[in-house]
Design a protein around this motif. Sequence first.
Motif, PDB file in Angstrom:
ATOM      1  N   THR A 105       0.813  -1.218   0.000  1.00 25.60           N
ATOM      2  CA  THR A 105       0.000   0.000   0.000  1.00 25.60           C
ATOM      3  C   THR A 105       0.843   1.263   0.000  1.00 25.60           C
ATOM      4  OG1 THR A 105      -0.173   0.268   2.416  1.00 25.60           O
ATOM      5  CG2 THR A 105      -1.779  -1.220   1.347  1.00 25.60           C
ATOM      6  N   GLY A 106       2.159   1.099   0.138  1.00 24.37           N
ATOM      7  CA  GLY A 106       3.027   2.265   0.156  1.00 24.37           C
ATOM      8  C   GLY A 106       3.104   2.970   1.499  1.00 24.37           C
ATOM      9  N   MET A 107       2.589   2.339   2.553  1.00 28.76           N
ATOM     10  CA  MET A 107       2.683   2.941   3.878  1.00 28.76           C
ATOM     11  C   MET A 107       4.158   3.167   4.205  1.00 28.76           C
ATOM     12  SD  MET A 107       1.322   1.499   7.570  1.00 28.76           S
ATOM     13  CE  MET A 107      -0.375   2.100   7.452  1.00 28.76           C
ATOM     14  N   SER A 108       4.458   4.273   4.853  1.00 26.47           N
ATOM     15  CA  SER A 108       5.846   4.563   5.218  1.00 26.47           C
ATOM     16  C   SER A 108       6.280   3.691   6.395  1.00 26.47           C
ATOM     17  CB  SER A 108       5.996   6.037   5.593  1.00 26.47           C
ATOM     18  OG  SER A 108       5.367   6.287   6.845  1.00 26.47           O
ATOM     19  N   ALA A 109       7.585   3.533   6.537  1.00 26.17           N
ATOM     20  CA  ALA A 109       8.129   2.774   7.664  1.00 26.17           C
ATOM     21  C   ALA A 109       7.745   3.437   8.986  1.00 26.17           C
ATOM     22  CB  ALA A 109       9.644   2.658   7.540  1.00 26.17           C
ATOM     23  N   ALA A 110       7.767   4.762   9.024  1.00 27.47           N
ATOM     24  CA  ALA A 110       7.400   5.471  10.248  1.00 27.47           C
ATOM     25  C   ALA A 110       5.946   5.202  10.632  1.00 27.47           C
ATOM     26  CB  ALA A 110       7.636   6.973  10.077  1.00 27.47           C
ATOM     27  N   ASN A 111       5.041   5.234   9.648  1.00 24.81           N
ATOM     28  CA  ASN A 111       3.632   4.956   9.936  1.00 24.81           C
ATOM     29  C   ASN A 111       3.418   3.501  10.325  1.00 24.81           C
ATOM     30  OD1 ASN A 111       2.560   7.506   9.706  1.00 24.81           O
ATOM     31  ND2 ASN A 111       2.038   7.291   7.552  1.00 24.81           N
ATOM     32  N   ALA A 112       4.091   2.587   9.642  1.00 25.98           N
ATOM     33  CA  ALA A 112       3.954   1.168   9.984  1.00 25.98           C
ATOM     34  C   ALA A 112       4.447   0.918  11.403  1.00 25.98           C
ATOM     35  CB  ALA A 112       4.718   0.305   8.982  1.00 25.98           C
ATOM     36  N   SER A 113       5.551   1.560  11.776  1.00 22.88           N
ATOM     37  CA  SER A 113       6.070   1.432  13.145  1.00 22.88           C
ATOM     38  C   SER A 113       5.080   1.990  14.150  1.00 22.88           C
ATOM     39  CB  SER A 113       7.399   2.174  13.290  1.00 22.88           C
ATOM     40  OG  SER A 113       8.382   1.610  12.486  1.00 22.88           O
ATOM     41  N   ALA A 114       4.591   3.195  13.873  1.00 29.22           N
ATOM     42  CA  ALA A 114       3.655   3.844  14.800  1.00 29.22           C
ATOM     43  C   ALA A 114       2.383   3.020  14.971  1.00 29.22           C
ATOM     44  CB  ALA A 114       3.319   5.253  14.308  1.00 29.22           C
ATOM     45  N   HIS A 115       1.838   2.527  13.873  1.00 26.00           N
ATOM     46  CA  HIS A 115       0.627   1.702  13.947  1.00 26.00           C
ATOM     47  C   HIS A 115       0.895   0.418  14.734  1.00 26.00           C
ATOM     48  CE1 HIS A 115      -0.976   4.412  10.942  1.00 26.00           C
ATOM     49  NE2 HIS A 115      -2.144   3.782  10.968  1.00 26.00           N
ATOM     50  N   SER A 116       2.029  -0.203  14.492  1.00 27.83           N
ATOM     51  CA  SER A 116       2.368  -1.448  15.186  1.00 27.83           C
ATOM     52  C   SER A 116       2.521  -1.210  16.688  1.00 27.83           C
ATOM     53  CB  SER A 116       3.662  -2.039  14.620  1.00 27.83           C
ATOM     54  OG  SER A 116       3.492  -2.410  13.277  1.00 27.83           O
ATOM     55  N   ILE A 117       3.219  -0.151  17.051  1.00 24.92           N
ATOM     56  CA  ILE A 117       3.439   0.172  18.462  1.00 24.92           C
ATOM     57  C   ILE A 117       2.113   0.460  19.154  1.00 24.92           C
ATOM     58  CG2 ILE A 117       4.445   1.892  20.025  1.00 24.92           C
ATOM     59  CD1 ILE A 117       6.783   2.077  17.872  1.00 24.92           C
ATOM     60  N   GLU A 118       1.279   1.273  18.516  1.00 27.93           N
ATOM     61  CA  GLU A 118      -0.020   1.607  19.106  1.00 27.93           C
ATOM     62  C   GLU A 118      -0.887   0.359  19.252  1.00 27.93           C
ATOM     63  OE1 GLU A 118      -3.114   3.829  20.725  1.00 27.93           O
ATOM     64  OE2 GLU A 118      -1.054   4.464  20.344  1.00 27.93           O
ATOM     65  N   THR A 119      -0.913  -0.476  18.221  1.00 27.75           N
ATOM     66  CA  THR A 119      -1.710  -1.689  18.276  1.00 27.75           C
ATOM     67  C   THR A 119      -1.205  -2.610  19.382  1.00 27.75           C
ATOM     68  OG1 THR A 119      -2.185  -1.560  15.912  1.00 27.75           O
ATOM     69  CG2 THR A 119      -2.469  -3.713  16.952  1.00 27.75           C
ATOM     70  N   LEU A 120       0.103  -2.780  19.460  1.00 30.27           N
ATOM     71  CA  LEU A 120       0.677  -3.672  20.466  1.00 30.27           C
ATOM     72  C   LEU A 120       0.368  -3.195  21.883  1.00 30.27           C
ATOM     73  CD1 LEU A 120       2.492  -6.096  21.192  1.00 30.27           C
ATOM     74  CD2 LEU A 120       4.422  -4.492  21.168  1.00 30.27           C
ATOM     75  N   PHE A 121       0.673  -1.958  22.179  1.00 31.94           N
ATOM     76  CA  PHE A 121       0.545  -1.518  23.549  1.00 31.94           C
ATOM     77  C   PHE A 121      -0.890  -1.177  23.940  1.00 31.94           C
ATOM     78  CE2 PHE A 121       5.118  -1.335  23.065  1.00 31.94           C
ATOM     79  CZ  PHE A 121       5.456  -2.123  24.147  1.00 31.94           C
ATOM     80  N   ALA A 122      -1.741  -0.945  22.992  1.00 30.70           N
ATOM     81  CA  ALA A 122      -3.160  -0.798  23.342  1.00 30.70           C
ATOM     82  C   ALA A 122      -3.738  -2.156  23.706  1.00 30.70           C
ATOM     83  CB  ALA A 122      -3.928  -0.190  22.177  1.00 30.70           C
ATOM     84  N   GLY A 123      -3.122  -3.222  23.199  1.00 29.43           N
ATOM     85  CA  GLY A 123      -3.631  -4.554  23.440  1.00 29.43           C
ATOM     86  C   GLY A 123      -3.002  -5.282  24.602  1.00 29.43           C
ATOM     87  N   ILE A 124      -1.765  -4.948  24.963  1.00 30.17           N
ATOM     88  CA  ILE A 124      -1.116  -5.713  26.023  1.00 30.17           C
ATOM     89  C   ILE A 124      -0.762  -4.885  27.246  1.00 30.17           C
ATOM     90  CG2 ILE A 124      -0.191  -7.428  24.388  1.00 30.17           C
ATOM     91  CD1 ILE A 124       2.577  -6.139  24.848  1.00 30.17           C
ATOM     92  N   SER A 125      -1.040  -3.603  27.203  1.00 29.91           N
ATOM     93  CA  SER A 125      -0.751  -2.766  28.374  1.00 29.91           C
ATOM     94  C   SER A 125      -1.747  -3.053  29.485  1.00 29.91           C
ATOM     95  CB  SER A 125      -0.828  -1.279  27.998  1.00 29.91           C
ATOM     96  OG  SER A 125       0.219  -0.930  27.139  1.00 29.91           O
ATOM     97  N   LYS A 126      -1.319  -2.733  30.680  1.00 31.73           N
ATOM     98  CA  LYS A 126      -2.216  -2.889  31.831  1.00 31.73           C
ATOM     99  C   LYS A 126      -3.235  -1.774  31.818  1.00 31.73           C
ATOM    100  CE  LYS A 126      -0.398  -4.915  35.566  1.00 31.73           C
ATOM    101  NZ  LYS A 126       0.212  -4.903  36.851  1.00 31.73           N
TER     102      LYS A 126
END
Length: 187
Positions: free
Chosen positions: A166-187
């Motif tokens: 889709t042409g997503m930038s590395a910065a956006n892919a990183s940001a989305h991954s980080i947000e998804t991960l920590f929204a799901g596994i944070s206390k």
Amino acid sequence: MSTQDARSVRSRQALLDAGIELLLRNPAATLSEIAAHANVGRATLYRQFESKEQLIQELAIESLEMTSAVIAPVKNRKLSAKATLEEIFKAVMPLADKYHFLLSIWNIAEKDDEVIAIYNQQLTELASLIERGKKEGTINKNLDTSWIVCVIDSLIYSGWWMMGNTGMSAANASAHSIETLFAGISK
């Protein structure tokens, strides 16, 4: 190093580089197409790689070693587990520009014992990092570590897929991954 050895090393590298370039555009590219793109004869190609599968396995090893290389400085910074994970995403996502084609042909790469050994070592190190995050209190202790490792692996896969397709930038892919991960596994 003799002239013959130097030429062999250059030919091998040209084939690896051509393999990456063509397989990024077309994972079904043939060895003949890769050899032609590398300006290497078929005889030289088959002295270096007996099959496309062997070339793909070499590229997978290169990708995994590159991943380890970009992660090493992050691990050495003595950050919290959460900050380390965030920095790992930022370090790994840009590799998609070179290696995202492996996602579609991983079934070939995973047949190689060396590929699997390197990959499993990376997953083991990630599991240790997750355990550290649980002890620090930034990762939910109720979630299975193997599950979280699989989620992280999937997020990297998803980020690379989005960048490649889709042409997503590395910065956006990183940001989305980080947000998804920590929204799901944070206390």
